[in-house]
Structures are given as C-alpha cells and as structure tokens.
Scaffold this motif. Structure first.
Motif, PDB file in Angstrom:
ATOM      1  N   MET A   1       0.676  -1.081   0.185  1.00 27.06           N
ATOM      2  CA  MET A   1       0.069   0.229   0.145  1.00 27.06           C
ATOM      3  C   MET A   1       1.346   1.295  -0.062  1.00 27.06           C
ATOM      4  SD  MET A   1      -3.052   1.195   2.919  1.00 27.06           S
ATOM      5  CE  MET A   1      -3.608  -0.719   2.918  1.00 27.06           C
ATOM      6  N   ASN A   2       0.273   2.267  -1.456  1.00 25.89           N
ATOM      7  CA  ASN A   2       1.431   3.783  -0.941  1.00 25.89           C
ATOM      8  C   ASN A   2       1.163   4.398   0.220  1.00 25.89           C
ATOM      9  OD1 ASN A   2       2.620   2.071  -3.560  1.00 25.89           O
ATOM     10  ND2 ASN A   2       1.218   3.349  -4.773  1.00 25.89           N
ATOM     11  N   ALA A   3       2.055   5.071   0.927  1.00 22.89           N
ATOM     12  CA  ALA A   3       1.568   6.520   1.753  1.00 22.89           C
ATOM     13  C   ALA A   3       0.771   6.988   1.247  1.00 22.89           C
ATOM     14  CB  ALA A   3       2.316   6.549   2.302  1.00 22.89           C
ATOM     15  N   VAL A   4      -0.426   7.896   1.680  1.00 23.19           N
ATOM     16  CA  VAL A   4      -1.152   8.803   0.818  1.00 23.19           C
ATOM     17  C   VAL A   4      -1.005  10.467   1.659  1.00 23.19           C
ATOM     18  CG1 VAL A   4      -3.715   9.457   0.236  1.00 23.19           C
ATOM     19  CG2 VAL A   4      -3.209   6.994  -0.493  1.00 23.19           C
ATOM     20  N   GLN A   5      -0.800  10.906   1.749  1.00 26.51           N
ATOM     21  CA  GLN A   5      -0.745  12.387   1.846  1.00 26.51           C
ATOM     22  C   GLN A   5      -2.370  12.795   2.403  1.00 26.51           C
ATOM     23  OE1 GLN A   5       2.422  14.055   2.651  1.00 26.51           O
ATOM     24  NE2 GLN A   5       2.445  11.906   2.211  1.00 26.51           N
ATOM     25  N   PRO A   6      -2.226  13.382   3.586  1.00 28.85           N
ATOM     26  CA  PRO A   6      -3.778  13.693   3.934  1.00 28.85           C
ATOM     27  C   PRO A   6      -4.153  15.394   2.816  1.00 28.85           C
ATOM     28  CG  PRO A   6      -2.133  14.274   5.910  1.00 28.85           C
ATOM     29  CD  PRO A   6      -1.560  13.536   4.753  1.00 28.85           C
ATOM     30  N   THR A 232      -3.938 -14.577  25.335  1.00 31.47           N
ATOM     31  CA  THR A 232      -3.264 -13.587  25.599  1.00 31.47           C
ATOM     32  C   THR A 232      -2.633 -13.159  26.719  1.00 31.47           C
ATOM     33  OG1 THR A 232      -4.966 -11.886  26.814  1.00 31.47           O
ATOM     34  CG2 THR A 232      -5.348 -12.798  24.008  1.00 31.47           C
ATOM     35  N   ARG A 233      -2.588 -13.520  27.596  1.00 30.23           N
ATOM     36  CA  ARG A 233      -1.536 -13.760  29.097  1.00 30.23           C
ATOM     37  C   ARG A 233      -2.589 -12.385  30.004  1.00 30.23           C
ATOM     38  NH1 ARG A 233       4.639 -15.399  28.497  1.00 30.23           N
ATOM     39  NH2 ARG A 233       4.041 -17.197  27.437  1.00 30.23           N
ATOM     40  N   GLY A 234      -4.332 -12.175  29.087  1.00 23.64           N
ATOM     41  CA  GLY A 234      -4.248 -10.832  30.293  1.00 23.64           C
ATOM     42  C   GLY A 234      -4.301  -9.521  29.982  1.00 23.64           C
ATOM     43  N   ALA A 235      -3.834  -9.783  28.508  1.00 23.73           N
ATOM     44  CA  ALA A 235      -3.308  -8.319  27.348  1.00 23.73           C
ATOM     45  C   ALA A 235      -4.494  -7.997  26.796  1.00 23.73           C
ATOM     46  CB  ALA A 235      -1.982  -8.065  27.089  1.00 23.73           C
ATOM     47  N   GLY A 236      -5.286  -8.775  26.870  1.00 21.96           N
ATOM     48  CA  GLY A 236      -6.229  -8.921  25.768  1.00 21.96           C
ATOM     49  C   GLY A 236      -5.558  -7.721  23.669  1.00 21.96           C
ATOM     50  N   SER A 237      -6.254  -7.416  23.868  1.00 27.73           N
ATOM     51  CA  SER A 237      -6.167  -6.501  22.348  1.00 27.73           C
ATOM     52  C   SER A 237      -4.198  -6.016  22.422  1.00 27.73           C
ATOM     53  CB  SER A 237      -6.895  -6.086  21.624  1.00 27.73           C
ATOM     54  OG  SER A 237      -6.655  -4.388  22.344  1.00 27.73           O
ATOM     55  N   GLY A 238      -4.467  -5.641  23.754  1.00 32.28           N
ATOM     56  CA  GLY A 238      -3.123  -5.436  23.174  1.00 32.28           C
ATOM     57  C   GLY A 238      -1.579  -6.328  23.224  1.00 32.28           C
ATOM     58  N   VAL A 239      -1.563  -7.061  23.129  1.00 35.15           N
ATOM     59  CA  VAL A 239      -0.782  -8.646  22.806  1.00 35.15           C
ATOM     60  C   VAL A 239      -0.512  -7.829  21.283  1.00 35.15           C
ATOM     61  CG1 VAL A 239      -2.361 -10.123  22.271  1.00 35.15           C
ATOM     62  CG2 VAL A 239       0.209 -10.600  22.997  1.00 35.15           C
ATOM     63  N   ALA A 240      -1.682  -7.479  20.150  1.00 36.43           N
ATOM     64  CA  ALA A 240      -1.511  -7.261  19.112  1.00 36.43           C
ATOM     65  C   ALA A 240      -1.218  -6.095  18.273  1.00 36.43           C
ATOM     66  CB  ALA A 240      -2.022  -8.587  18.345  1.00 36.43           C
ATOM     67  N   TRP A 241      -1.655  -5.061  18.820  1.00 34.54           N
ATOM     68  CA  TRP A 241      -2.343  -3.993  18.687  1.00 34.54           C
ATOM     69  C   TRP A 241      -1.136  -2.851  18.132  1.00 34.54           C
ATOM     70  CZ3 TRP A 241      -6.062  -1.228  16.245  1.00 34.54           C
ATOM     71  CH2 TRP A 241      -5.727   0.330  16.319  1.00 34.54           C
ATOM     72  N   PRO A 242      -0.002  -3.161  19.195  1.00 39.75           N
ATOM     73  CA  PRO A 242       2.310  -2.386  18.926  1.00 39.75           C
ATOM     74  C   PRO A 242       2.042  -2.819  17.615  1.00 39.75           C
ATOM     75  CG  PRO A 242       0.917  -3.261  21.439  1.00 39.75           C
ATOM     76  CD  PRO A 242       0.105  -3.623  20.694  1.00 39.75           C
ATOM     77  N   ALA A 243       2.057  -4.187  16.888  1.00 40.37           N
ATOM     78  CA  ALA A 243       2.901  -4.757  16.648  1.00 40.37           C
ATOM     79  C   ALA A 243       1.693  -4.191  15.042  1.00 40.37           C
ATOM     80  CB  ALA A 243       2.683  -6.360  16.319  1.00 40.37           C
ATOM     81  N   LEU A 244       0.324  -4.195  15.086  1.00 40.61           N
ATOM     82  CA  LEU A 244      -0.228  -3.452  13.768  1.00 40.61           C
ATOM     83  C   LEU A 244       0.054  -1.780  13.803  1.00 40.61           C
ATOM     84  CD1 LEU A 244      -3.760  -5.207  14.788  1.00 40.61           C
ATOM     85  CD2 LEU A 244      -2.377  -5.495  12.584  1.00 40.61           C
ATOM     86  N   ILE A 245       0.405  -1.338  14.759  1.00 35.67           N
ATOM     87  CA  ILE A 245       0.634   0.376  14.192  1.00 35.67           C
ATOM     88  C   ILE A 245       1.806   0.332  13.874  1.00 35.67           C
ATOM     89  CG2 ILE A 245       1.388   2.159  16.028  1.00 35.67           C
ATOM     90  CD1 ILE A 245      -1.450   1.620  15.472  1.00 35.67           C
ATOM     91  N   ARG A 246       3.402  -0.715  14.448  1.00 33.55           N
ATOM     92  CA  ARG A 246       4.367  -0.835  13.972  1.00 33.55           C
ATOM     93  C   ARG A 246       4.392  -0.952  12.013  1.00 33.55           C
ATOM     94  NH1 ARG A 246       5.856  -3.752  18.811  1.00 33.55           N
ATOM     95  NH2 ARG A 246       5.993  -5.377  17.490  1.00 33.55           N
ATOM     96  N   LYS A 247       3.433  -1.842  11.625  1.00 32.74           N
ATOM     97  CA  LYS A 247       3.505  -2.359  10.329  1.00 32.74           C
ATOM     98  C   LYS A 247       2.430  -1.429   9.976  1.00 32.74           C
ATOM     99  CE  LYS A 247       1.832  -5.962   7.627  1.00 32.74           C
ATOM    100  NZ  LYS A 247       1.003  -7.199   6.673  1.00 32.74           N
ATOM    101  N   LEU A 248       1.880  -0.375   9.734  1.00 30.85           N
ATOM    102  CA  LEU A 248       1.251   0.756   9.554  1.00 30.85           C
ATOM    103  C   LEU A 248       1.905   1.799   9.043  1.00 30.85           C
ATOM    104  CD1 LEU A 248      -2.354   1.299  11.216  1.00 30.85           C
ATOM    105  CD2 LEU A 248      -1.944   1.389   9.095  1.00 30.85           C
ATOM    106  N   GLN A 249       2.813   2.006  10.370  1.00 25.22           N
ATOM    107  CA  GLN A 249       3.562   3.155  10.383  1.00 25.22           C
ATOM    108  C   GLN A 249       4.917   2.383   9.201  1.00 25.22           C
ATOM    109  OE1 GLN A 249       4.091   5.441  11.517  1.00 25.22           O
ATOM    110  NE2 GLN A 249       3.696   5.805  13.462  1.00 25.22           N
ATOM    111  N   ARG A 250       5.170   1.319   8.445  1.00 23.74           N
ATOM    112  CA  ARG A 250       5.912   1.168   7.318  1.00 23.74           C
ATOM    113  C   ARG A 250       5.197   0.847   6.426  1.00 23.74           C
ATOM    114  NH1 ARG A 250       6.852  -3.307  11.519  1.00 23.74           N
ATOM    115  NH2 ARG A 250       5.987  -4.411  10.307  1.00 23.74           N
ATOM    116  N   VAL A 251       3.703   0.761   6.169  1.00 22.05           N
ATOM    117  CA  VAL A 251       3.240   0.487   5.455  1.00 22.05           C
ATOM    118  C   VAL A 251       1.957   1.581   4.331  1.00 22.05           C
ATOM    119  CG1 VAL A 251       3.721  -2.048   5.019  1.00 22.05           C
ATOM    120  CG2 VAL A 251       1.140  -0.843   5.863  1.00 22.05           C
TER     121      VAL A 251
END
Length: 257
Positions: A1-6, A232-251
């Motif tokens: 996915m290409n970066a899109v400027q606001p 999730t060891r009690g972390a719920g969505s917190g176990v995956a959300w930071p990784a998803l944010i890192r991926k978004l920062q890349r793509v």
C-alpha cells in the motif's frame, strides 16, 4: 500500500487534549487497518471512538477513502450529530444513526466498528447465523447478538430496537447487512472484528466444501472467555495492537498526522 498524504492538513492537535489526540491517532490507525485488510466498502462503512471523559465521539469524514484518513481529519460530533469542531467534511447519516444509538446506551463502548465485507454480509444472510464450527467461532459466540434488517439505517425509530438487540454483547450480526463490534478501546473493537471476520470467512469456506460440518461441544463454547484471557496472558488486544501500529508505520505512514 502506498503512503497517502492527507487531503488537507488541519490544525487540530494544538486544539485538543492529549487524550483526544491519542484517540484520534488510534481511530485513524483503525481506518487504515480496515483498508489494509480489504474490509472497506469504498466510503460506506464507519468506525467511531468516544473521546475519554465525554459523551462526544469521532467518526470518519464522509467521502474520504479509509487509507486517506488521518487523526486530524476525523470529525468530532455529539449524540445529536452536531459538529463540535470546524471541519470541511460531512458525516455518513447511516453511520450516525448506528453509532449514536450504541454510544447512547453502551457507556463501556469506547469504540464501535461496522463493516460490509463479503463474508460478513454472506453469513448475515444465513438463517442460522454463526455456526460453532471453528476456534474463532467460540469467541464470537461468547458475546453475540443479532439485529434484523430494516433498510438503510436512516430511521431514528430503529435505534431503540438496535439498542435492545445489542444488550451487553460485543459482537452484533446485522442481518442482511454486515458485522458490528464494540470494545472498551479502538484496539479492542478492531481485534474483536478481526476474529468476527475470520469466523465468517472460515464458515463460508467450510460450507463451500459441501461436507457435513462438525459442531464444537457446548462445554468448549462455555470456556471461551477464560481461554481468551489465557492465550493473551491477560493483555487482550494489547498483545497485537502495538505490532499492527508498527506495520502501519511501514506500509501506510501519515495516519498520525
């Protein structure tokens, strides 16, 4: 996915609290993730997030593609649909009906997410709805409700019926329409939707094979919430959300502007 400027750089960050800005960043990230996973429907679905400490919420600027949405471009409204900050954008009227209905009564729902995916709409048109046939289904069935289709959601009178059908559940199947999830946070609503969507995709795939399906025993279904807590060891969505944010920062960088 290409970066899109606001499309338009709005001076919003300096005008809002740190809590609201973080909510904006998370919600913009959610919209970009929906686009990344192919769950968007041009501009016709919606996600809302409540601003902490208020009854106001943020929703997408109607007419922007989801990969274009930024933290600054989100529209802030009240439960009556009034804009609370200048914005050049309108909001989806059907989106307002659905999301205001939920936010009115579900004060625990920090985020409400709605999609029109092929798999979600496909299963929503099936009389028996979600079947207990996959690991994903056990988590969906642990907090699932249904709401009958009444046409495009433009009628305020439908809100009370949607609220009653939703109750305290976090997954709702809008029959003949699609999927909706609620979560305490944007990340919770997104990961809940991810499981709901995968559940529907698997069900459609299993049914297409034509063989008899094996139902999961009720005892396993009853233990779903405890199983999720453990995995999730009690972390719920917190176990995956930071990784998803890192991926978004890349793509898809720029969502946090």
């Amino acid at each position: 996915m290409n970066a899109v400027q606001p499309i338009e750089q709005l001076d919003v960050k300096s005008q809002v609290s740190a809590e609201e800005w973080q909510t904006r960043v998370d919600l913009a990230a959610c919209y970009r993730l929906i686009a990344m996973y192919g769950w968007d429907d041009v501009v016709f679905t919606h996600v809302s997030a409540k601003i902490p400490g208020t009854e106001h919420f943020l929703i997408n600027p109607y007419g922007m593609m989801f990969e274009e949405i930024t933290a600054s471009s989100l529209v802030k409204i009240d439960l009556q649909g009034n804009k609370l900050m200048d914005s050049p954008y309108d909001i989806n009227p059907a989106g307002f009906t659905i999301h205001s209905a939920v936010h009115e009564v579900r004060h625990d729902a920090g985020c409400v997410m709605h999609t029109h995916t092929n798999a979600g709409v496909g299963v929503s048109a099936q009389k028996n709805g979600i079947l207990p046939i996959s690991q994903q289904s056990i988590f969906v069935l642990s907090s699932l409700s249904y709401h009958d289709y009444e046409g495009v959601a433009l009628n305020d009178e439908e809100k009370a019926r949607l609220q009653a059908d939703l109750g305290n559940t976090n997954n709702m199947m809008l029959r003949n329409h699609g999927l909706m999830t609620c979560g305490k946070s944007v990340s919770d609503a997104f990961l809940t939707m991810y499981t709901f969507q995968r559940c529907c995709e698997i069900q459609i795939a299993a049914q297409s094979g034509g063989s008899e399906l094996i139902p999961i025993p009720q005892a396993v279904l009853d233990g779903a919430k405890e199983s999720m807590r453990k995995v999730t060891r009690g972390a719920g969505s917190g176990v995956a959300w930071p990784a998803l944010i890192r991926k978004l920062q890349r793509v898809s960088p720029g969502f946090d502007q």
